[in-house]
Design an enzyme around this catalytic site. Structure first.
Site, PDB file in Angstrom:
ATOM      1  N   MET A  62      38.092  40.890  42.283  1.00 25.26           N
ATOM      2  CA  MET A  62      38.582  40.540  40.957  1.00 25.26           C
ATOM      3  C   MET A  62      39.472  41.621  40.388  1.00 25.26           C
ATOM      4  O   MET A  62      40.431  41.346  39.677  1.00 25.26           O
ATOM      5  CB  MET A  62      37.411  40.272  40.007  1.00 25.26           C
ATOM      6  CG  MET A  62      37.844  39.758  38.657  1.00 25.26           C
ATOM      7  SD  MET A  62      36.458  39.249  37.618  1.00 25.26           S
ATOM      8  CE  MET A  62      35.993  37.728  38.431  1.00 25.26           C
ATOM      9  N   LEU A  84      37.611  30.541  35.434  1.00 28.61           N
ATOM     10  CA  LEU A  84      36.756  31.690  35.162  1.00 28.61           C
ATOM     11  C   LEU A  84      36.093  31.573  33.791  1.00 28.61           C
ATOM     12  O   LEU A  84      34.879  31.729  33.655  1.00 28.61           O
ATOM     13  CB  LEU A  84      37.571  32.977  35.237  1.00 28.61           C
ATOM     14  CG  LEU A  84      36.768  34.261  35.137  1.00 28.61           C
ATOM     15  CD1 LEU A  84      36.112  34.599  36.458  1.00 28.61           C
ATOM     16  CD2 LEU A  84      37.675  35.405  34.705  1.00 28.61           C
ATOM     17  N   ARG A 151      42.551  39.490  41.527  1.00 23.16           N
ATOM     18  CA  ARG A 151      42.807  38.280  40.756  1.00 23.16           C
ATOM     19  C   ARG A 151      43.456  38.562  39.410  1.00 23.16           C
ATOM     20  O   ARG A 151      44.276  37.778  38.932  1.00 23.16           O
ATOM     21  CB  ARG A 151      41.488  37.516  40.526  1.00 23.16           C
ATOM     22  CG  ARG A 151      40.984  36.764  41.717  1.00 23.16           C
ATOM     23  CD  ARG A 151      41.814  35.509  42.005  1.00 23.16           C
ATOM     24  NE  ARG A 151      41.471  34.405  41.111  1.00 23.16           N
ATOM     25  CZ  ARG A 151      42.262  33.915  40.179  1.00 23.16           C
ATOM     26  NH1 ARG A 151      43.443  34.438  39.964  1.00 23.16           N
ATOM     27  NH2 ARG A 151      41.876  32.895  39.434  1.00 23.16           N
ATOM     28  N   TYR A 152      43.056  39.655  38.743  1.00 17.97           N
ATOM     29  CA  TYR A 152      43.479  39.846  37.355  1.00 17.97           C
ATOM     30  C   TYR A 152      44.131  41.199  37.084  1.00 17.97           C
ATOM     31  O   TYR A 152      44.486  41.473  35.952  1.00 17.97           O
ATOM     32  CB  TYR A 152      42.282  39.663  36.414  1.00 17.97           C
ATOM     33  CG  TYR A 152      41.612  38.332  36.612  1.00 17.97           C
ATOM     34  CD1 TYR A 152      42.272  37.156  36.291  1.00 17.97           C
ATOM     35  CD2 TYR A 152      40.348  38.245  37.175  1.00 17.97           C
ATOM     36  CE1 TYR A 152      41.689  35.921  36.510  1.00 17.97           C
ATOM     37  CE2 TYR A 152      39.747  37.015  37.387  1.00 17.97           C
ATOM     38  CZ  TYR A 152      40.432  35.864  37.058  1.00 17.97           C
ATOM     39  OH  TYR A 152      39.842  34.643  37.288  1.00 17.97           O
ATOM     40  N   HIS A 264      24.896  40.188  39.062  1.00 11.77           N
ATOM     41  CA  HIS A 264      25.414  39.434  37.922  1.00 11.77           C
ATOM     42  C   HIS A 264      24.806  38.042  37.901  1.00 11.77           C
ATOM     43  O   HIS A 264      24.690  37.387  38.932  1.00 11.77           O
ATOM     44  CB  HIS A 264      26.933  39.330  37.989  1.00 11.77           C
ATOM     45  CG  HIS A 264      27.555  38.925  36.696  1.00 11.77           C
ATOM     46  ND1 HIS A 264      27.466  37.632  36.206  1.00 11.77           N
ATOM     47  CD2 HIS A 264      28.268  39.623  35.790  1.00 11.77           C
ATOM     48  CE1 HIS A 264      28.106  37.572  35.057  1.00 11.77           C
ATOM     49  NE2 HIS A 264      28.606  38.757  34.785  1.00 11.77           N
ATOM     50  N   GLU A 344      29.862  46.820  35.613  1.00 11.87           N
ATOM     51  CA  GLU A 344      28.427  46.543  35.589  1.00 11.87           C
ATOM     52  C   GLU A 344      27.586  47.744  35.999  1.00 11.87           C
ATOM     53  O   GLU A 344      26.427  47.852  35.621  1.00 11.87           O
ATOM     54  CB  GLU A 344      28.094  45.337  36.468  1.00 11.87           C
ATOM     55  CG  GLU A 344      28.228  43.995  35.771  1.00 11.87           C
ATOM     56  CD  GLU A 344      29.659  43.492  35.766  1.00 11.87           C
ATOM     57  OE1 GLU A 344      30.492  44.085  36.477  1.00 11.87           O
ATOM     58  OE2 GLU A 344      29.946  42.524  35.053  1.00 11.87           O
TER      59      GLU A 344
END
Length: 425
Positions: A62, A84, A151-152, A264, A344
Site C-alpha cells: 500500500m 478501499l 497503491r497510494y 489489522h 500500525e
C-alpha cells in the site's frame, strides 16, 4: 502505510491523531534523502544472462508518504479509492475534502516521529537484497531486477510500469515480471486491491488480451506470488524476533509472558463475505507457535477497528488493557501481518497501545525490516515460484463466496492465464 484500513476510514484519520510514518532512526545504510528515488535499474535485453531472464521482481504494497510534503497526495489517493474507503456517489468530492481537512494534523504526527514512513526504504532494500540472492539461486532467470509498486504513494503502480518499459521490458520486447505481494496473508482489500490496480494499468499501457486469450505482441508476461502465510522462513524470522524480546524478561518469568499476535481487523461484513485473511493470519500464528513449541500462552487479536459497525475482535488495545487490569503485565505484542515498520507498529502499537498500558512489562517484538532470515525467506519463496513456473496459486482462482465484483473476476482470470481462466469462479 503498509496496511491498512481497507474498508473504512481509520480511527486516527477520523480523529486527526494519526501517524503514518516511521522511526527517526533506522539502519544507517537506509538513511538517505527522504526524496530519493529507487536505485536506477539499467536497461536489459531479453536474451541477457540466462535462457529465461531477465526477470522483473515487483514488490506490491500500500505504501506511505516518505515526507510530510507527500501526505496530502497520499490521502487524496487513498480517499479517492471507493474499493478501499467506499463513500458512495460523492466519492470524488468527499474524498479530497476529507484529505485536505486531515492533512495538517497528520503532517504534525509525521513530524513528531521523524517526518515520514520508512516503508519505501525497507521495501526497496528488501527487494534489492532478495534479487541479489536470486541471481545466485536461479541463474537461468537472472538478472533479477528490483521494483516497488505502491497503491497510494510513490512509486505508484503506473510509475513502476513505465519504468519497466524504460528498462527494456514490454513494448514489443516481451520479458517476464513477477508481482510479489508483501502481504503474507491474502485479503481482497490488500493483495486483491494491488492486483486490481496492476491489471488496470497493464491493460491501459499494453492492451487487453484478445478474445482468444492471446497476448499483445511483445507484452510483459506476468505471474503472481499472491500469498505465503506459513512459509518456514517467514515463521523462523518471526520466531527469532519473539525469542529476542523474551530474553529481556527475567529467566524465571520468561515462559509466563503472554504473546499477543496483532493484525489489522476487518469489518464482519467482509469476513462474512468469505475473505480468507482471518484464516491465513491464524495459520501464521499457529505455525509460529509450533516453532516456539507452544512454550508461552498466546492470543490472536486485531487492531484498528473503525466506526460503529461490527469488526473482527477482540481488539488489541482492549486486550492489553484487560490483561494489565487482571495483573498480567508481561505481554509481548507481535505484528504478525506486517513485513516492515509502518503506522500500525510505530504509532498505534508503540505510541498508543504500549504507552497507554503504562507498564514496563508490555513490549513489542521487532518488525521484520532488514532481518536477513526474512530476506532469505523472500528469496526462497521467489525461487520456488520461478522454478515451478506457475502463474498464481490455486487459491487465487477462487473469489470470495459472496463476491459480486466483475473487476475482481476479470483480474483473477487474467492472472490465472488462458489455461486456468476457466477455473476462476
Amino acid at each position: 502505510m503498509s496496511f491498512r484500513s481497507p474498508f473504512a476510514i481509520p480511527r486516527q484519520l477520523l480523529t486527526g491523531t494519526i501517524s503514518l510514518g516511521g522511526r527517526s532512526a533506522i539502519s544507517s545504510r537506509l538513511r538517505h534523502n527522504q526524496r530519493g528515488l529507487a536505485t536506477v535499474v539499467p536497461p536489459v535485453t531479453q536474451d541477457a544472462t540466462g535462457s529465461k531472464g531477465p526477470t522483473a521482481m515487483v514488490f506490491m504494497n500500500m505504501g506511505g508518504p516518505s515526507t510530510t510534503d507527500e501526505v496530502e497526495d497520499f490521502l487524496s489517493r487513498l480517499f479517492a479509492d471507493g474499493d478501499l474507503i467506499p463513500l458512495g456517489r460523492l466519492q470524488s468530492y468527499i474524498g479530497p475534502l476529507i484529505a485536505r481537512r486531515r492533512t495538517s494534523k497528520i503532517q504534525k504526527q509525521y513530524a513528531d516521529i521523524g517526518g515520514g514512513s520508512p516503508i519505501r526504504k525497507w521495501s526497496e532494500y528488501q527487494c534489492a537484497e532478495m534479487c541479489k540472492l536470486l541471481d545466485k539461486m536461479s541463474p537461468e532467470t537472472a538478472p533479477h531486477k528490483p521494483y516497488v509498486a505502491f497503491r497510494y504513494a510513490a512509486p505508484l503502480t503506473e510509475t513502476m510500469y513505465e519504468q519497466l518499459f524504460a528498462d527494456g521490458f514490454g513494448k514489443g520486447k516481451g520479458g517476464r515480471a513477477v508481482a510479489f505481494t508483501q502481504y503474507p496473508q491474502y485479503s481482497c482489500s490488500t493483495t486483491g486491491s494491488s492486483l486490481n490496480e496492476l491489471w488496470k494499468w497493464r491493460n491501459r499501457l499494453e492492451g487487453k488480451r484478445a478474445n482468444g486469450g492471446s497476448e499483445p505482441a511483445g507484452a510483459i508476461q506476468w505471474s503472481v506470488i499472491d500469498r505465503w502465510p506459513s512459509h518456514c522462513g517467514l515463521v523462523e524470522a518471526f520466531a527469532q524476533n519473539i525469542e529476542a524480546q523474551l530474553k529481556t524478561y527475567p529467566e524465571e518469568k520468561r515462559d509466563e509472558v503472554v504473546l499477543l499476535f496483532s493484525a489489522h481487523s476487518l469489518p464482519m461484513s467482509v469476513v462474512n463475505r468469505g475473505d480468507p485473511y482471518p484464516a491465513e493470519v491464524a495459520a501464521t500464528v499457529h505455525a509460529v507457535m509450533q516453532r516456539l513449541k507452544f512454550k508461552n500462552p498466546y492470543r490472536l487479536c486485531w487492531q484498528s477497528q473503525v466506526g460503529p459497525s461490527a469488526w473482527l475482535g477482540a481488539q488489541t488495545s482492549d486486550t492489553v488493557q484487560e490483561y494489565v487490569k487482571r495483573g498480567q503485565t508481561d505481554l509481548v505484542l507481535v505484528p504478525i501481518a506486517f513485513t516492515s515498520d509502518h503506522i500500525e507498529t510505530l504509532y498505534e502499537l508503540d505510541q498508543e497501545v504500549i504507552h497507554e498500558a503504562n507498564n514496563p512489562g508490555v513490549k513489542r517484538a521487532e518488525s521484520l525490516n532488514g532481518n536477513p532470515v526474512f530476506i532469505q525467506a523472500l528469496a526462497d519463496i521467489a525461487h520456488d515460484h520461478l522454478q515451478k513456473g506457475e502463474l498464481c496459486s490455486r487459491q487465487m482462482t477462487l473469489r470470495c463466496q459472496g463476491c459480486t465484483s466483475e473487476r475482481c473476476l476479470g483480474q483473477k482470470k487474467f492472472f490465472a492465464g488462458q489455461e486456468h481462466a476457466s477455473m476462476v469462479i
